[in-house]
Scaffold this motif. Structure first.
Motif, PDB file in Angstrom:
ATOM      1  N   CYS A 227      28.179 112.790  24.612  1.00  0.00           N
ATOM      2  CA  CYS A 227      29.471 113.035  23.951  1.00  0.00           C
ATOM      3  C   CYS A 227      29.314 113.408  22.482  1.00  0.00           C
ATOM      4  O   CYS A 227      30.099 114.199  21.947  1.00  0.00           O
ATOM      5  CB  CYS A 227      30.383 111.813  24.087  1.00  0.00           C
ATOM      6  N   ASP A 228      28.317 112.843  21.814  1.00  0.00           N
ATOM      7  CA  ASP A 228      28.130 113.174  20.398  1.00  0.00           C
ATOM      8  C   ASP A 228      27.623 114.609  20.244  1.00  0.00           C
ATOM      9  O   ASP A 228      28.070 115.339  19.358  1.00  0.00           O
ATOM     10  CB  ASP A 228      27.148 112.190  19.751  1.00  0.00           C
ATOM     11  N   LEU A 229      26.714 115.030  21.097  1.00  0.00           N
ATOM     12  CA  LEU A 229      26.133 116.366  20.974  1.00  0.00           C
ATOM     13  C   LEU A 229      27.152 117.462  21.231  1.00  0.00           C
ATOM     14  O   LEU A 229      27.107 118.525  20.595  1.00  0.00           O
ATOM     15  CB  LEU A 229      24.952 116.513  21.938  1.00  0.00           C
ATOM     16  N   VAL A 230      28.082 117.263  22.162  1.00  0.00           N
ATOM     17  CA  VAL A 230      29.037 118.322  22.490  1.00  0.00           C
ATOM     18  C   VAL A 230      30.098 118.488  21.414  1.00  0.00           C
ATOM     19  O   VAL A 230      30.969 119.360  21.536  1.00  0.00           O
ATOM     20  CB  VAL A 230      29.710 118.080  23.862  1.00  0.00           C
ATOM     21  N   ARG A 231      30.034 117.691  20.356  1.00  0.00           N
ATOM     22  CA  ARG A 231      30.912 117.931  19.204  1.00  0.00           C
ATOM     23  C   ARG A 231      30.564 119.243  18.513  1.00  0.00           C
ATOM     24  O   ARG A 231      31.407 119.836  17.834  1.00  0.00           O
ATOM     25  CB  ARG A 231      30.809 116.778  18.207  1.00  0.00           C
ATOM     26  N   VAL A 232      29.340 119.694  18.656  1.00  0.00           N
ATOM     27  CA  VAL A 232      28.940 120.998  18.113  1.00  0.00           C
ATOM     28  C   VAL A 232      29.513 122.074  19.033  1.00  0.00           C
ATOM     29  O   VAL A 232      29.279 122.059  20.241  1.00  0.00           O
ATOM     30  CB  VAL A 232      27.405 121.115  18.037  1.00  0.00           C
ATOM     31  N   SER A 233      30.256 123.025  18.473  1.00  0.00           N
ATOM     32  CA  SER A 233      31.062 123.938  19.287  1.00  0.00           C
ATOM     33  C   SER A 233      30.229 124.815  20.218  1.00  0.00           C
ATOM     34  O   SER A 233      30.705 125.198  21.292  1.00  0.00           O
ATOM     35  CB  SER A 233      31.915 124.828  18.373  1.00  0.00           C
ATOM     36  N   VAL A 234      28.995 125.145  19.841  1.00  0.00           N
ATOM     37  CA  VAL A 234      28.198 126.040  20.686  1.00  0.00           C
ATOM     38  C   VAL A 234      27.321 125.267  21.672  1.00  0.00           C
ATOM     39  O   VAL A 234      26.522 125.861  22.389  1.00  0.00           O
ATOM     40  CB  VAL A 234      27.305 126.965  19.822  1.00  0.00           C
ATOM     41  N   VAL A 235      27.461 123.947  21.706  1.00  0.00           N
ATOM     42  CA  VAL A 235      26.673 123.125  22.623  1.00  0.00           C
ATOM     43  C   VAL A 235      27.557 122.719  23.800  1.00  0.00           C
ATOM     44  O   VAL A 235      28.468 121.905  23.650  1.00  0.00           O
ATOM     45  CB  VAL A 235      26.110 121.874  21.908  1.00  0.00           C
ATOM     46  N   ASN A 236      27.302 123.317  24.966  1.00  0.00           N
ATOM     47  CA  ASN A 236      28.028 122.935  26.168  1.00  0.00           C
ATOM     48  C   ASN A 236      27.272 121.835  26.899  1.00  0.00           C
ATOM     49  O   ASN A 236      26.277 121.310  26.397  1.00  0.00           O
ATOM     50  CB  ASN A 236      28.250 124.155  27.073  1.00  0.00           C
ATOM     51  N   GLY A 237      27.725 121.483  28.086  1.00  0.00           N
ATOM     52  CA  GLY A 237      27.101 120.388  28.812  1.00  0.00           C
ATOM     53  C   GLY A 237      25.646 120.642  29.143  1.00  0.00           C
ATOM     54  O   GLY A 237      24.791 119.752  29.014  1.00  0.00           O
ATOM     55  N   VAL A 238      25.324 121.874  29.555  1.00  0.00           N
ATOM     56  CA  VAL A 238      23.946 122.200  29.929  1.00  0.00           C
ATOM     57  C   VAL A 238      23.026 122.130  28.717  1.00  0.00           C
ATOM     58  O   VAL A 238      21.942 121.531  28.762  1.00  0.00           O
ATOM     59  CB  VAL A 238      23.897 123.603  30.570  1.00  0.00           C
ATOM     60  N   ARG A 239      23.452 122.738  27.608  1.00  0.00           N
ATOM     61  CA  ARG A 239      22.621 122.714  26.399  1.00  0.00           C
ATOM     62  C   ARG A 239      22.484 121.295  25.854  1.00  0.00           C
ATOM     63  O   ARG A 239      21.432 120.912  25.346  1.00  0.00           O
ATOM     64  CB  ARG A 239      23.227 123.632  25.333  1.00  0.00           C
ATOM     65  N   ALA A 240      23.554 120.524  25.969  1.00  0.00           N
ATOM     66  CA  ALA A 240      23.495 119.144  25.483  1.00  0.00           C
ATOM     67  C   ALA A 240      22.450 118.343  26.252  1.00  0.00           C
ATOM     68  O   ALA A 240      21.684 117.564  25.664  1.00  0.00           O
ATOM     69  CB  ALA A 240      24.861 118.480  25.597  1.00  0.00           C
ATOM     70  N   ARG A 241      22.395 118.529  27.576  1.00  0.00           N
ATOM     71  CA  ARG A 241      21.414 117.797  28.377  1.00  0.00           C
ATOM     72  C   ARG A 241      19.990 118.219  28.021  1.00  0.00           C
ATOM     73  O   ARG A 241      19.088 117.379  27.919  1.00  0.00           O
ATOM     74  CB  ARG A 241      21.689 118.037  29.864  1.00  0.00           C
ATOM     75  N   VAL A 242      19.780 119.511  27.794  1.00  0.00           N
ATOM     76  CA  VAL A 242      18.453 119.994  27.407  1.00  0.00           C
ATOM     77  C   VAL A 242      18.041 119.417  26.050  1.00  0.00           C
ATOM     78  O   VAL A 242      16.902 118.968  25.862  1.00  0.00           O
ATOM     79  CB  VAL A 242      18.425 121.534  27.373  1.00  0.00           C
ATOM     80  N   LEU A 243      18.965 119.409  25.088  1.00  0.00           N
ATOM     81  CA  LEU A 243      18.674 118.864  23.762  1.00  0.00           C
ATOM     82  C   LEU A 243      18.399 117.366  23.843  1.00  0.00           C
ATOM     83  O   LEU A 243      17.482 116.854  23.195  1.00  0.00           O
ATOM     84  CB  LEU A 243      19.841 119.135  22.815  1.00  0.00           C
TER      85      LEU A 243
END
Length: 490
Positions: free
Chosen positions: A362-378
């Motif tokens: 939930c914290d990572l998806v606060r960045v507008s260009v980070v969707n669910g897939v990118r958030a999981r990878v990060l």
């Protein structure tokens, strides 16, 4: 010559003033149903807009077997416009009329019966009733019915003004109306009075018997109580199979909300009257929808969920958005009622439903260009918070973004080599096509902005220079920072 083409969903076509010379509708079936006459007229109306063009063309593509349906859609007339503030079947005020009266009272626009009548006389409902009966009797009856309903269920209360001489007990015109705490909460949350009563009953029951060893009970509470058909038709055989394989805690949730194995069995046997609304049917539809949402917030792929529940991908995405919106409404509703523990419990699910992610992302998806897939990878790479992205290595981020993007062959002919990812081929919300390097820069810049804002909200005016400078080449172009111009020193 340049041919300008816009490929759009029906939402853009019908909801935006988008003039076009030609509109091509590729199918007569939308979401497994024949397109409505109103929707067709709206979409075809983009062609030949008055004052913009002198002519336009609309083409409806259909199969030979759908020809009769297409002809019917094109040739049918629009239904007459009626007010939605009253139910045509029994002349009973609709929930929207109760909501309208509550809005003007709770917001302080009107206070007396005379002011309520003056407001109601300006509606389409009043105009229609007056044209039909040539007087205001029906409008007055509707107002009386709404006010009595709002008083009966404690949305508003009335106070006799202290005047000299005192008004008569039956002088309704002098009564002052004021909202209760429930009325204010209903207004703030944008719920209808009928829905708010349903939500109060559900949450009150849940607070006495909450199942917290799984998330399904909370997900059920944030599943919309309206438009329960948005998840598509229920496959009762699959529903029964899923129910029988639920975990012990999930089965406990089903029992608490009123799901019965016998009801599901009758559904499998075709012994349910699905055309007639009923409380048991609504409960079972809502629990089916909650099962879908529970899969989505646990990062089950959309295709897998669509196949398992026999539902279109578009319906699932619309359901996610509706559930996220409803979660925000219920969270606000709890806050206004002073149910702060319930507010905290439910608030975390709004972002999860929006992005279809688990709590840890939930914290990572606060960045507008980070969707669910990118958030999981990060997250897997060790970036667990927005703050950790501030110090990220731009080269590593670029590699991670490349790995989170499905491979596509961009050669022009068979045997051509794939085009490199360095081309601006990745698309993000609100921005043009960007390269992985540009997206990495956007992530770092926006992470810094978010952290800086968070610190300021905590009263910590830490100089921007103290935030660790990211890798060289950090973007300061508003195009690369989502429209937010950042300090070059950040």
């Amino acid at each position: 010559n340049v041919i300008r083409v816009v490929v759009a969903t029906s939402t853009l076509s019908s909801g935006v003033n988008l003039p076009a010379r030609r509109v091509i509708i590729r199918s007569v079936v939308f979401n497994r149903d024949v397109i409505s006459v109103l929707c067709y007229r709206q979409m075809s109306g983009r062609a030949g807009r008055q004052g913009v063009d002198h002519r336009g063309e609309s083409i409806l593509v259909c199969k030979e077997t759908e020809r009769s349906k297409a002809v019917s859609v094109i040739s049918s007339q629009l239904a007459p416009v009626h007010s939605c503030l009253i139910r045509n079947s029994d002349e009973e005020p609709a929930s929207s009329m109760k909501r309208a009266i509550l809005e003007v009272i709770a917001s302080g626009i009107v206070k007396t019966r005379v002011e309520v009548e003056s407001y109601a006389s300006c509606t389409l409902l009043a105009a229609g009733l007056q044209a039909r009966n040539h007087d205001n009797t029906d409008t007055e009856n509707v107002i009386t019915c709404c006010v009595e309903y709002l008083q009966k269920y404690h949305f508003i209360h009335q106070i006799q003004p202290l005047t000299t001489p005192a008004p008569a007990a039956d002088d309704v015109a002098m009564v002052m109306y004021y909202p209760t705490q429930l009325g204010v909460a209903t207004l703030a949350s944008s719920l209808s009075p009928d829905d708010s009563l349903h939500v109060v009953a559900e949450l009150s029951s849940a607070m006495r018997n909450f199942v917290l060893d799984c998330e399904l009970h909370i997900v059920y509470q944030v599943t919309p109580v309206y438009n329960l058909n948005s998840a598509g038709n229920i496959d009762w055989r699959q529903y029964l199979n899923i129910y029988l394989n639920l975990s012990k805690s999930a089965r406990r949730v089903a029992e608490l909300v009123g799901v019965e194995e016998g009801f599901l069995t009758r559904g499998v046997q075709g012994r349910l009257n699905l055309s007639k609304p009923s409380v048991p049917l609504s409960i079972h539809r809502r629990f089916w929808t909650a099962l879908i949402l529970n899969q989505l917030i646990n990062e089950t792929p959309l295709n897998t969920v669509a196949e398992r529940f026999n539902t279109a991908r578009g319906q699932l995405q619309a359901l996610q958005q509706a559930a996220a919106t409803f979660t925000g409404m219920v969270t606000t509703f709890c806050a206004k009622l002073g149910w702060y523990n319930m507010q905290v419990l439910l608030a975390q699910f709004q972002a999860r439903l929006n992005f279809g992610v688990q709590q840890e992302l939930c914290d990572l998806v606060r960045v507008s260009v980070v969707n669910g897939v990118r958030a999981r990878v990060l997250f897997t790479a060790g970036y667990h918070t927005v703050a950790s992205l501030c110090t990220a290595d731009i080269t590593q981020l670029q590699i991670l973004i490349n790995n989170s993007t499905p491979f596509t062959h961009r050669g022009n002919h068979h045997g051509d080599r794939p085009a490199p990812h360095s081309s601006a081929s990745l698309w993000t919300s609100g921005l043009h096509g960007l390269t992985p390097t540009q997206i990495a820069r956007v992530i770092i810049d926006e992470a810094k902005t978010i952290v800086h804002t968070d610190l300021q909200e905590l009263g910590l005016n830490i100089p921007a220079q103290l935030l660790t400078v990211a890798a060289a080449g950090t973007a300061t172009d508003p195009q690369l920072t989502g429209g937010v111009r950042t300090d070059p020193q950040l």
